[in-house]
Design an enzyme around this catalytic site. Structure first.
Site, mmCIF file in Angstrom:
data_model
loop_
_atom_site.group_PDB
_atom_site.id
_atom_site.type_symbol
_atom_site.label_atom_id
_atom_site.label_comp_id
_atom_site.label_asym_id
_atom_site.label_seq_id
_atom_site.Cartn_x
_atom_site.Cartn_y
_atom_site.Cartn_z
ATOM 1 N N GLU A 7 -4.146 -4.773 12.544
ATOM 2 C CA GLU A 7 -3.683 -6.099 12.154
ATOM 3 C C GLU A 7 -2.623 -6.641 13.119
ATOM 4 O OE1 GLU A 7 -2.682 -5.671 7.938
ATOM 5 O OE2 GLU A 7 -4.796 -6.005 7.470
ATOM 6 N N ARG A 27 -1.025 6.027 10.431
ATOM 7 C CA ARG A 27 -1.970 5.363 9.519
ATOM 8 C C ARG A 27 -3.359 5.185 10.143
ATOM 9 N NH1 ARG A 27 -0.592 0.237 7.298
ATOM 10 N NH2 ARG A 27 -0.819 0.719 5.107
ATOM 11 N N ASP A 72 -9.253 -2.090 1.529
ATOM 12 C CA ASP A 72 -7.822 -2.359 1.444
ATOM 13 C C ASP A 72 -7.379 -2.587 0.008
ATOM 14 O OD1 ASP A 72 -5.251 -2.910 2.084
ATOM 15 O OD2 ASP A 72 -5.616 -4.872 2.961
ATOM 16 N N GLU A 87 -0.638 -5.951 -4.960
ATOM 17 C CA GLU A 87 -1.080 -7.025 -4.071
ATOM 18 C C GLU A 87 -2.390 -7.662 -4.546
ATOM 19 O OE1 GLU A 87 -1.584 -5.765 -0.020
ATOM 20 O OE2 GLU A 87 -2.390 -7.705 0.607
HETATM 21 C C1 GCV Z 1 1.878 -4.149 5.537
HETATM 22 C C2 GCV Z 1 -2.913 -5.419 3.816
HETATM 23 C C3 GCV Z 1 -1.756 -6.287 3.432
HETATM 24 C C4 GCV Z 1 -0.691 -6.345 4.501
HETATM 25 C C5 GCV Z 1 -0.275 -4.911 4.843
HETATM 26 C C6 GCV Z 1 -1.518 -4.166 5.290
HETATM 27 C C7 GCV Z 1 -1.229 -2.703 5.613
HETATM 28 O O1 GCV Z 1 -3.674 -6.027 4.816
HETATM 29 O O2 GCV Z 1 -2.221 -7.560 3.106
HETATM 30 O O3 GCV Z 1 0.386 -7.069 4.017
HETATM 31 O O4 GCV Z 1 0.715 -4.884 5.836
HETATM 32 O O5 GCV Z 1 -2.474 -4.173 4.260
HETATM 33 O O6 GCV Z 1 -1.484 -1.878 4.758
HETATM 34 O O7 GCV Z 1 -0.758 -2.436 6.699
#
Ligand code: GCV
Length: 639
Positions: A259, A292, A338, A366
């Site tokens: 990301e 990760r 996710d 989330e």
């Molecule tokens: C911390 C998802 C979330 C992001 C998060 C990401 C991750 O995409 O929307 O906010 O970032 O996971 O786990 O790194």
């Protein structure tokens, strides 16, 4: 208003065991002293009486610190008295467990207990400015305005973690930015050291997230290439300085090539080369690296039908199995996408054979209602831990467990009062992955709301039903990502459809879903046999995951004879009604739980129902407008 003590709010119990009125202690360490202090405080809160020190009295509790290094404890009967023994850490866990037994009105029983995993931690997505990414319980209690915070709340937090068996926390967001970058530069060393000591007083280890590009961002180097000697030197020097200043630091957590985060792929290097670079700098200090596996292409073209995000983690990490140093733990999210309310278990968790893994779970809600909706996640965690890969369950295959924390500086810590059960239960399941969720929830209710049978029954029922209810009105048959882009709250079924994130349903008026069986992306074949075949065919695929794995016509019949479309309509109508029933159950508790808590949860239920109604109507209308097939039961669908 005073901050909630959550499940540590002990109150007098009717049958307090007589032998706990006398306590004697043989201690060696500061942790042992902490255990002793907690025991005396707990006894006072539960009985209203100060325990006396009476070594000679046979009817007493002896707190006996032993030389062993583990975290387990033993409670043994000796005539009319009892002995609690273990290392300092073991005693601390033993004391909390003993107090919990008494608070839940359970008889004292001889037993030994030890945690299943050596590392049981929370990951905070807190930013240096005090905001929290995906945080739904206020602001950070670790950071404000670029500074690290240390306050009474830090100690309360450490107590809460220890009391449910957790022993680590990573304090900052894996998306390292702003002031959090300064955690590596030295300017925060003294504050970090003080924080690590405060946490350590409750046996909670400190971790920090670092940026893979730190040699460039903070070191001024032109590259972060893991093969570059200057980069290697920079990490070694930085870690040396950090450990001199913060000797209790347990290690780093890294989100790389994910990301938009920098990582080894930018230099044509593998994930293992990237991870080992940092692991080798940490190794002389016994430091660990959590790396990760959330690596995928987040700049996908929605027109491209070949790329399947679900495949990405196995594709990236399986070829590297065995290439990571011993002090690396690969951090694997519970599902391949996710943190959706329903996903299959990540196949990576069942395939790595020569690499240590830490399971990552998400407590912050989330995608599961953002602590506005009640959504107990413990069943989901149990399902993941129990998941039977051919050569062992997930619980047997992993080395550690972590979860993204659901806490913030709200007075009740988790925003929704009922969400605290997720935090408490997460700790209990990390300690013992075979613990029964219903009994964890009963204990949580007793500790939080007292021993009333009717309160316990109602609260436990709300919690146990809540996940399925939420799932029914948001993610039918494993179809995720129908939420609004960006903030991820509320419905927006086409919101992610023409976007870059790889999360598509590709619905037409005839069919819905992405085919992941042998005729599609082949994701199902990433599972070892016989799971590959099970998921690979719509005839055998578990129905709750049908639309995760398969593209199917709306007229497809499920095992009970209903069509796919009718099942989705039913889930939305009935899911909403079930949410109403949960609210009614909560309303039945007026006067039986503290009024402030009652009112707070009423407000959340009102929002949950508003939002559930929106989900029901938006999803049903969307599908009706696509298919022009009405609900068989003639319920209202909006045009
Ligand atoms: C911390 C998802 C979330 C992001 C998060 C990401 C991750 O995409 O929307 O906010 O970032 O996971 O786990 O790194």
């Amino acid at each position: 208003m005073a901050r909630s003590k959550l499940w540590l709010d002990y109150r007098p119990v009717p049958a307090f065991p007589a032998c706990l009125r006398r306590v004697t202690a043989a201690l060696r360490s500061p942790l042992g002293q902490t255990a002793h202090r907690e025991l005396l405080q707990g006894i006072f809160a539960l009985s209203g009486i100060e325990a006396v020190d009476a070594a000679a009295d046979p009817c007493r509790l002896l707190l006996q610190e032993t030389d062993e290094t583990g975290e387990g404890f033993r409670l043994t009967a000796e005539g009319p008295g009892w002995t609690l023994s273990g290392s300092g850490a073991g005693l601390l866990y033993g004391v909390f467990s003993l107090l919990e037994q008494v608070a839940c009105s359970k008889p004292l029983q001889e037993r030994s207990s030890a945690p299943r995993y050596p590392l049981r931690m929370l990951d905070h997505w807190d930013n240096g400015d005090g905001s929290i990414e995906r945080g739904y319980a206020g602001r950070s209690f670790f950071f404000a305005d670029g500074r690290l915070l240390l306050s009474a709340r830090t100690t309360e937090y450490a107590r809460l973690l220890a009391s449910c068996g957790l022993n680590g926390c990573c304090i900052n967001n894996v998306n390292v930015k702003g002031a959090a970058l300064g955690l590596l530069t030295g300017e925060q060393d003294a504050a970090l050291d003080a924080l690590s000591r405060t946490l350590d007083a409750y046996h909670v280890g400190l971790w920090i997230s670092v940026s893979f590009a730190a040699p460039m961002e903070q070191g001024g180097l032109p590259t972060a290439d893991p093969q570059d000697p200057a980069v290697q030197r920079w990490w070694r020097n930085t870690v040396d300085r950090l450990y001199r200043a913060v000797p209790l630091l347990r290690g780093f957590l890294v989100k790389a090539d994910s990301e938009g985060r920098p990582g080894p792929h930018s230099y044509g290097r593998s994930q293992a080369e990237g991870a080992n670079l940092l692991a080798r700098a940490l190794q002389p200090y016994g430091g660990m690296l959590l790396w990760r596996c959330f690596v995928y292409n987040c700049a996908q073209d929605w027109r491209d039908p070949q790329t399947d995000r679900a495949r990405a983690q196995c594709d990236a990490f399986l070829p590297l199995d065995g290439a990571f140093d011993n002090n690396v733990l690969l951090q694997v999210k519970n599902g391949p996408m996710d943190f959706q309310i329903r996903e299959p278990v990540s196949p990576l968790l069942g395939r790595l054979q020569h690499t240590n893994t830490i399971l990552e779970f998400q407590l912050t809600q989330e995608y599961t209602g953002q602590q506005q909706h009640v959504c107990c996640l413990l069943d989901m965690l149990r399902e993941v831990l129990d998941f039977p890969f051919p050569d062992g369950s997930v619980a047997e295959r992993i080395s550690a467990v972590c979860a993204v924390s659901n806490t913030g500086d709200d007075e009740n810590w988790c925003g929704h009062d009922l969400a605290a059960a997720n935090l408490y239960g997460f700790g209990r399941l990390c300690w013992d992955p075979s613990a029964e969720v219903s009994s964890i929830l009963r204990d949580w209710s007793h500790l939080t709301f007292g021993l009333s049978k009717s309160v316990t029954a109602a609260v436990t029922e709300i919690q146990l039903r809540s996940r399925r209810v939420y799932e029914r009105y948001t993610a039918p048959l494993g179809l995720g990502w129908l939420c609004a882009p960006g903030h991820h709250y509320g419905p927006s079924p086409e919101g992610y459809e023409y976007d870059r994130w790889g999360t598509y349903h590709r619905a037409t008026h005839l069919a819905i879903g992405v085919e992941r069986g042998p005729g599609g992306s082949g994701f199902a074949s990433q599972y070892p046999p016989p799971l590959d075949a099970l998921y690979g065919s719509p005839d055998t695929c578990p129905e709750e995951l049908l639309l995760f794995f398969h593209r199917l016509p709306f007229a497809h019949r499920l095992r009970d004879g209903r069509t796919l479309l009718q099942t989705i309509y039913d889930d939305h109508f009935e899911g909403y009604e079930e949410a109403e029933a949960l609210e009614a159950l909560w309303h039945s508790l007026r006067g039986a739980v503290p009024e402030a808590v009652f009112q707070r949860v009423c407000v959340r239920f009102r929002e949950q129902l508003r939002s559930a109604r929106e989900w029901r109507d938006v999803i049903n209308s969307w599908l009706y407008r696509l298919t022009l097939i009405p609900d068989e039961k003639g319920r209202q669908i909006w045009l």
